[in-house]
Structures are given as structure tokens and as C-alpha cells.
Design a protein around this motif. Structure first.
Motif, PDB file in Angstrom:
ATOM      1  N   GLY A  52       0.825  -1.210   0.000  1.00  0.00           N
ATOM      2  CA  GLY A  52       0.000   0.000   0.000  1.00  0.00           C
ATOM      3  C   GLY A  52       0.858   1.257   0.000  1.00  0.00           C
ATOM      4  O   GLY A  52       0.448   2.296  -0.522  1.00  0.00           O
ATOM      5  N   LEU A  53       2.042   1.145   0.563  1.00  0.00           N
ATOM      6  CA  LEU A  53       2.957   2.290   0.607  1.00  0.00           C
ATOM      7  C   LEU A  53       3.489   2.634  -0.785  1.00  0.00           C
ATOM      8  O   LEU A  53       3.632   3.810  -1.117  1.00  0.00           O
ATOM      9  N   ILE A  54       3.758   1.632  -1.582  1.00  0.00           N
ATOM     10  CA  ILE A  54       4.345   1.879  -2.905  1.00  0.00           C
ATOM     11  C   ILE A  54       3.474   2.800  -3.758  1.00  0.00           C
ATOM     12  O   ILE A  54       3.970   3.793  -4.302  1.00  0.00           O
ATOM     13  N   PRO A  55       2.155   2.547  -3.878  1.00  0.00           N
ATOM     14  CA  PRO A  55       1.344   3.492  -4.658  1.00  0.00           C
ATOM     15  C   PRO A  55       1.283   4.889  -4.034  1.00  0.00           C
ATOM     16  O   PRO A  55       1.249   5.887  -4.762  1.00  0.00           O
ATOM     17  N   LEU A  56       1.292   4.961  -2.705  1.00  0.00           N
ATOM     18  CA  LEU A  56       1.301   6.283  -2.058  1.00  0.00           C
ATOM     19  C   LEU A  56       2.533   7.076  -2.476  1.00  0.00           C
ATOM     20  O   LEU A  56       2.439   8.273  -2.791  1.00  0.00           O
ATOM     21  N   MET A  57       3.682   6.417  -2.470  1.00  0.00           N
ATOM     22  CA  MET A  57       4.928   7.087  -2.868  1.00  0.00           C
ATOM     23  C   MET A  57       4.900   7.465  -4.353  1.00  0.00           C
ATOM     24  O   MET A  57       5.333   8.562  -4.726  1.00  0.00           O
ATOM     25  N   ALA A  58       4.390   6.567  -5.183  1.00  0.00           N
ATOM     26  CA  ALA A  58       4.327   6.841  -6.621  1.00  0.00           C
ATOM     27  C   ALA A  58       3.393   8.014  -6.905  1.00  0.00           C
ATOM     28  O   ALA A  58       3.725   8.905  -7.712  1.00  0.00           O
ATOM     29  N   ILE A  59       2.246   8.039  -6.252  1.00  0.00           N
ATOM     30  CA  ILE A  59       1.299   9.140  -6.449  1.00  0.00           C
ATOM     31  C   ILE A  59       1.895  10.446  -5.935  1.00  0.00           C
ATOM     32  O   ILE A  59       1.752  11.495  -6.576  1.00  0.00           O
ATOM     33  N   THR A  60       2.570  10.392  -4.806  1.00  0.00           N
ATOM     34  CA  THR A  60       3.224  11.592  -4.274  1.00  0.00           C
ATOM     35  C   THR A  60       4.234  12.140  -5.283  1.00  0.00           C
ATOM     36  O   THR A  60       4.257  13.339  -5.567  1.00  0.00           O
TER      37      THR A  60
END
Length: 148
Positions: A52-60
Motif C-alpha cells: 500500500g505504501l508503494i502506490p502512495l509514494m508513486a502518487i506523491t
């Protein structure tokens, strides 16, 4: 549209920071004060939550690039953020993700030997680096708001 991108960027950045902080603190607390079973549980939860963290970082990263496409790397608060982001991303993908998965594998087998603790130390250092860089990004954003 620009306001929506800004809200999405801010929300994902804060959630990513809090997630990494949670991983870091739960690891420290379990290692220092809990049983090996608790450590294994923490490692298991992290190995699932990291996806779940990976998409958060990518979107950021994507929304940040969209909001400031012409910012020069290293120049001004936005440029400093832009310079830090590749370090954060590489650290996460090359060190933190593999470490989380490997530590989960070791701990689920009850293998808490020197390899586990070496990788754990590397993971904690890399996590501290990412938290520091992300905190510096937050500082730069807050400094921009003060000067406006």
C-alpha cells in the motif's frame, strides 16, 4: 484540477510518511520490548502493508512532478524536494522493500540469527534516512507557506 492534485499530493505524502514512521516505530518497539513471535508478526504486517505504501509514494512523486514541472533540481524549496525524491524512491525500492520481504521470510521461519539482525540494522538506517528526507520535504513546504 490544480487544487485536487495538491490535495492528493499532500494526502499521499502524509500517509506515506506516517506509514514509514509506523513501520519504523513498530519495528523498534517489537525488537526492544516484545517476543520473537511479536517481531515476526510485525514483519508479516509490514510485508503486506508495504504494497500500500508503494502506490502512495508513486502518487506523491507523480503529483509533485505535475505541480512543479519546471522546478530546477536543488534550487529553492521545490527543487530541494525534487532532488530528495529519487533518493527516497531508490532507498525504498532497492533497500527497504527487499529488506522487509526478507526479514519477514526469516522471522516467519524463526531465524533470528546474525543475518536477520544485520538486515534489520540496514533496514532501520534506510528507514531513518527516508523519514529524515521526507521530514525535510515537509519543512521546505512549510517554509514556503510562511513566506507567502
Amino acid at each position: 484540477m490544480k487544487k485536487t492534485i495538491k490535495v492528493v499530493h499532500r494526502t499521499c505524502a502524509i500517509l506515506a510518511f506516517l506509514t514509514i514512521a509506523c513501520f519504523f516505530t513498530s519495528t523498534l518497539i517489537s525488537e526492544l520490548f516484545a517476543s520473537q513471535q511479536a517481531v515476526a508478526t510485525v514483519k508479516s504486517v509490514i510485508s503486506y502493508a508495504v504494497w500500500g505504501l508503494i502506490p502512495l509514494m508513486a502518487i506523491t512523486g507523480a503529483t509533485g512532478a505535475k505541480m512543479a514541472p519546471h522546478a530546477k533540481m536543488g534550487v529553492g524549496p521545490i527543487g530541494r524536494k525534487k532532488k530528495r525524491m529519487p533518493i527516497i524512491a531508490i532507498n525504498g525500492l532497492v533497500i527497504l522493500l527487499p529488506a522487509a520481504l526478507y526479514l519477514n521470510s526469516l522471522s516467519s521461519q524463526g531465524d533470528f540469527g546474525s543475518t536477520f539482525y544485520t538486515i534489520q540494522a540496514i533496514e532501520l538506517i534506510a528507514g531513518a534516512v527516508n523519514l529524515t528526507l521526507m521530514a525535510l520535504n515537509l519543512r521546505d513546504v512549510l517554509s514556503m507557506k510562511k513566506s507567502v
